[in-house]
Write a protein that holds these residues in place. Structure first.
Motif, PDB file in Angstrom:
ATOM      1  N   VAL A 117      23.935   3.587  -9.124  1.00 53.27           N
ATOM      2  CA  VAL A 117      22.883   3.921 -10.081  1.00 53.27           C
ATOM      3  C   VAL A 117      21.528   3.965  -9.369  1.00 53.27           C
ATOM      4  O   VAL A 117      20.868   2.940  -9.193  1.00 53.27           O
ATOM      5  N   PRO A 118      21.099   5.144  -8.906  1.00 52.70           N
ATOM      6  CA  PRO A 118      19.762   5.253  -8.310  1.00 52.70           C
ATOM      7  C   PRO A 118      18.700   5.118  -9.389  1.00 52.70           C
ATOM      8  O   PRO A 118      18.690   5.887 -10.350  1.00 52.70           O
ATOM      9  N   CYS A 119      17.840   4.125  -9.237  1.00 48.85           N
ATOM     10  CA  CYS A 119      16.860   3.807 -10.285  1.00 48.85           C
ATOM     11  C   CYS A 119      15.491   4.334  -9.894  1.00 48.85           C
ATOM     12  O   CYS A 119      14.672   3.625  -9.297  1.00 48.85           O
ATOM     13  N   ASP A 120      15.247   5.569 -10.238  1.00 55.54           N
ATOM     14  CA  ASP A 120      13.948   6.191  -9.926  1.00 55.54           C
ATOM     15  C   ASP A 120      12.810   5.439 -10.609  1.00 55.54           C
ATOM     16  O   ASP A 120      12.825   5.254 -11.824  1.00 55.54           O
ATOM     17  N   GLY A 121      11.846   4.990  -9.825  1.00 56.97           N
ATOM     18  CA  GLY A 121      10.632   4.417 -10.386  1.00 56.97           C
ATOM     19  C   GLY A 121      10.685   2.963 -10.789  1.00 56.97           C
ATOM     20  O   GLY A 121       9.656   2.377 -11.124  1.00 56.97           O
ATOM     21  N   VAL A 122      11.851   2.333 -10.758  1.00 59.70           N
ATOM     22  CA  VAL A 122      11.951   0.949 -11.238  1.00 59.70           C
ATOM     23  C   VAL A 122      11.243  -0.016 -10.282  1.00 59.70           C
ATOM     24  O   VAL A 122      10.463  -0.874 -10.717  1.00 59.70           O
ATOM     25  N   ALA A 123      11.492   0.100  -8.983  1.00 60.93           N
ATOM     26  CA  ALA A 123      10.826  -0.782  -8.023  1.00 60.93           C
ATOM     27  C   ALA A 123       9.316  -0.619  -8.085  1.00 60.93           C
ATOM     28  O   ALA A 123       8.565  -1.606  -8.042  1.00 60.93           O
ATOM     29  N   ALA A 124       8.857   0.616  -8.202  1.00 66.67           N
ATOM     30  CA  ALA A 124       7.417   0.865  -8.282  1.00 66.67           C
ATOM     31  C   ALA A 124       6.818   0.250  -9.539  1.00 66.67           C
ATOM     32  O   ALA A 124       5.724  -0.322  -9.509  1.00 66.67           O
ATOM     33  N   ALA A 125       7.542   0.344 -10.657  1.00 62.53           N
ATOM     34  CA  ALA A 125       7.049  -0.221 -11.911  1.00 62.53           C
ATOM     35  C   ALA A 125       6.931  -1.739 -11.825  1.00 62.53           C
ATOM     36  O   ALA A 125       5.967  -2.333 -12.321  1.00 62.53           O
ATOM     37  N   ILE A 126       7.907  -2.361 -11.180  1.00 66.11           N
ATOM     38  CA  ILE A 126       7.853  -3.814 -10.993  1.00 66.11           C
ATOM     39  C   ILE A 126       6.710  -4.176 -10.053  1.00 66.11           C
ATOM     40  O   ILE A 126       5.967  -5.136 -10.294  1.00 66.11           O
ATOM     41  N   LEU A 185      13.372   2.581 -18.112  1.00 64.48           N
ATOM     42  CA  LEU A 185      13.770   3.263 -16.878  1.00 64.48           C
ATOM     43  C   LEU A 185      15.191   2.871 -16.470  1.00 64.48           C
ATOM     44  O   LEU A 185      15.983   3.720 -16.040  1.00 64.48           O
ATOM     45  N   VAL A 186      15.492   1.583 -16.587  1.00 64.16           N
ATOM     46  CA  VAL A 186      16.836   1.102 -16.244  1.00 64.16           C
ATOM     47  C   VAL A 186      17.868   1.737 -17.171  1.00 64.16           C
ATOM     48  O   VAL A 186      18.926   2.213 -16.717  1.00 64.16           O
ATOM     49  N   LEU A 246      31.740  -2.176 -11.728  1.00 62.64           N
ATOM     50  CA  LEU A 246      30.494  -2.750 -11.209  1.00 62.64           C
ATOM     51  C   LEU A 246      29.451  -1.662 -11.040  1.00 62.64           C
ATOM     52  O   LEU A 246      29.704  -0.629 -10.423  1.00 62.64           O
ATOM     53  N   GLY A 247      28.259  -1.916 -11.555  1.00 62.45           N
ATOM     54  CA  GLY A 247      27.147  -1.005 -11.349  1.00 62.45           C
ATOM     55  C   GLY A 247      26.281  -1.456 -10.192  1.00 62.45           C
ATOM     56  O   GLY A 247      25.845  -2.604 -10.145  1.00 62.45           O
ATOM     57  N   ILE A 248      26.045  -0.572  -9.231  1.00 62.63           N
ATOM     58  CA  ILE A 248      25.198  -0.859  -8.078  1.00 62.63           C
ATOM     59  C   ILE A 248      23.829  -0.234  -8.357  1.00 62.63           C
ATOM     60  O   ILE A 248      23.673   0.986  -8.315  1.00 62.63           O
ATOM     61  N   PHE A 249      22.849  -1.073  -8.668  1.00 64.69           N
ATOM     62  CA  PHE A 249      21.506  -0.604  -9.014  1.00 64.69           C
ATOM     63  C   PHE A 249      20.615  -0.707  -7.781  1.00 64.69           C
ATOM     64  O   PHE A 249      20.423  -1.792  -7.236  1.00 64.69           O
ATOM     65  N   ALA A 250      20.061   0.421  -7.345  1.00 63.63           N
ATOM     66  CA  ALA A 250      19.285   0.452  -6.104  1.00 63.63           C
ATOM     67  C   ALA A 250      18.304   1.603  -6.135  1.00 63.63           C
ATOM     68  O   ALA A 250      18.312   2.440  -7.046  1.00 63.63           O
ATOM     69  N   THR A 251      17.444   1.665  -5.125  1.00 59.97           N
ATOM     70  CA  THR A 251      16.534   2.799  -4.990  1.00 59.97           C
ATOM     71  C   THR A 251      17.328   4.034  -4.560  1.00 59.97           C
ATOM     72  O   THR A 251      18.418   3.917  -3.985  1.00 59.97           O
ATOM     73  N   PRO A 252      16.805   5.213  -4.818  1.00 53.03           N
ATOM     74  CA  PRO A 252      17.491   6.426  -4.366  1.00 53.03           C
ATOM     75  C   PRO A 252      17.776   6.426  -2.862  1.00 53.03           C
ATOM     76  O   PRO A 252      18.843   6.889  -2.430  1.00 53.03           O
ATOM     77  N   ALA A 253      16.848   5.904  -2.067  1.00 54.13           N
ATOM     78  CA  ALA A 253      17.052   5.890  -0.613  1.00 54.13           C
ATOM     79  C   ALA A 253      18.210   4.984  -0.216  1.00 54.13           C
ATOM     80  O   ALA A 253      18.956   5.282   0.729  1.00 54.13           O
ATOM     81  N   SER A 254      18.385   3.867  -0.903  1.00 54.99           N
ATOM     82  CA  SER A 254      19.520   2.981  -0.614  1.00 54.99           C
ATOM     83  C   SER A 254      20.831   3.622  -1.056  1.00 54.99           C
ATOM     84  O   SER A 254      21.831   3.572  -0.332  1.00 54.99           O
ATOM     85  N   LYS A 265       0.824  -1.207   0.000  1.00 52.72           N
ATOM     86  CA  LYS A 265       0.000   0.000   0.000  1.00 52.72           C
ATOM     87  C   LYS A 265       0.860   1.259   0.000  1.00 52.72           C
ATOM     88  O   LYS A 265       0.527   2.270  -0.634  1.00 52.72           O
ATOM     89  N   ARG A 266       1.987   1.216   0.723  1.00 54.51           N
ATOM     90  CA  ARG A 266       2.846   2.393   0.849  1.00 54.51           C
ATOM     91  C   ARG A 266       4.099   2.294  -0.021  1.00 54.51           C
ATOM     92  O   ARG A 266       4.986   3.145   0.083  1.00 54.51           O
ATOM     93  N   ASN A 267       4.168   1.267  -0.839  1.00 53.91           N
ATOM     94  CA  ASN A 267       5.264   1.145  -1.789  1.00 53.91           C
ATOM     95  C   ASN A 267       5.124   2.238  -2.861  1.00 53.91           C
ATOM     96  O   ASN A 267       3.985   2.566  -3.242  1.00 53.91           O
ATOM     97  N   PRO A 268       6.249   2.811  -3.339  1.00 51.92           N
ATOM     98  CA  PRO A 268       7.637   2.464  -3.051  1.00 51.92           C
ATOM     99  C   PRO A 268       8.193   3.193  -1.832  1.00 51.92           C
ATOM    100  O   PRO A 268       7.785   4.314  -1.532  1.00 51.92           O
ATOM    101  N   TYR A 269       9.113   2.526  -1.141  1.00 56.08           N
ATOM    102  CA  TYR A 269       9.830   3.143  -0.026  1.00 56.08           C
ATOM    103  C   TYR A 269      11.046   3.927  -0.518  1.00 56.08           C
ATOM    104  O   TYR A 269      11.580   4.778   0.192  1.00 56.08           O
ATOM    105  N   GLY A 270      11.522   3.597  -1.704  1.00 59.14           N
ATOM    106  CA  GLY A 270      12.809   4.102  -2.173  1.00 59.14           C
ATOM    107  C   GLY A 270      12.905   5.590  -2.385  1.00 59.14           C
ATOM    108  O   GLY A 270      14.001   6.129  -2.485  1.00 59.14           O
TER     109      GLY A 270
END
Length: 257
Positions: free
Chosen positions: A137-146, A158-159, A107-115, A38-43
């Motif tokens: 690599v802060p991935c805006d919106g990727v977690a929410a899209a998934i 987005l990626v 190495l690319g570190i793909f994560a949410t902006p908060a991480s 319900k409150r996703n995304p946290y990132g």
């Protein structure tokens, strides 16, 4: 032995990737999973909000008499205060201890902006792999899209946009530092063809199970699993049943939801 279930917490469906590894490696262990869909995304949220929401999830899992809690979410793992893991029930954060493919130079570190804001992954990996160039690599919106079940091409775009913006097109390997990302592997491969991606789910599970083994707290008989989400189950329920078979999936409420 301890036949109580293991709690697994996430901001949504991403933590299912960790729960799946737990189920495959330790099939007798019961699982109580809670995804705060319900409150996703946290990132994109503040550290204060993340900590407050995570505390509510933790209390829910403790009410289910779990013997351990795995935080199957990097955003939660590296934004909660140290006190979050204190108490009689062990709380395990996402593991940072990964291995890289041979000859990895970038190495690319793909994560949410908060991480990414915590730099936890980079700070750890630059000590373990001092000769590897690390790109956050802060991935805006990727977690929410998934989470929302968006189409692969949309997620891939987005990626690719994030990889371009943060100069990650020339990486030798990628690190999925968000548990949602392994649910869309083809989207990442389409954006970055030929790049192998590392999933920290297995080292995270083994870190937790080592704690249970040390205290002789593995299950002695086959347990049952329950999956809870705070939003409607339209996307979550079919995903859970595809990954785990015929298990119980329910909608539940938390204090702030």
């Amino acid at each position: 032995m301890d036949n109580r279930p293991i709690g697994v917490m996430d901001s949504g469906v991403g933590g299912l990737t960790v729960a799946k590894v737990l189920h495959e490696r330790y099939p007798d262990e019961g699982i109580v999973f809670l995804g705060d869909s319900k409150r996703n995304p946290y990132g994109e949220r503040s550290r204060e909000e993340i900590g407050r929401f995570a505390g509510e999830i933790k209390e829910f899992l403790l009410s289910k008499n779990v013997k351990m809690i795995i935080i199957a979410c990097n955003t939660i793992s590296f934004n909660v205060p140290p006190s979050f893991t204190e108490g009689p029930v062990p709380v395990v954060k996402m593991s940072l201890d990964i291995d890289l493919p041979g000859e990895t130079k970038k190495l690319g570190i793909f994560a949410t902006p908060a991480s990414i804001r915590t730099h936890a992954h980079k700070n750890y990996l630059e000590k373990k792999f001092p000769h590897v160039e690390l790109v956050e690599v802060p991935c805006d919106g990727v977690a929410a899209a998934i989470e929302q079940g968006k189409e692969e091409n949309f997620i891939s775009s987005l990626v690719l946009e994030a990889a371009k913006e943060y100069h990650a097109l020339g990486i030798d390997a990628g690190y999925w530092a968000c548990t949602h990302y392994p649910l869309a592997p083809e989207a990442f491969r389409k954006a970055l063809p030929g790049v192998p991606f590392i999933d920290p789910a297995l080292p995270t599970v083994e870190k937790g199970m080592d704690i249970l083994k040390a205290s002789d707290a593995l299950a002695g008989e086959k347990g049952t699993s329950h999956f809870y989400f705070t939003d409607e189950l339209t996307h979550a329920a079919p995903l859970v049943q595809r990954l785990f078979g015929p298990v119980t999936v329910e909608k539940t409420n938390l204090l702030g939801v």
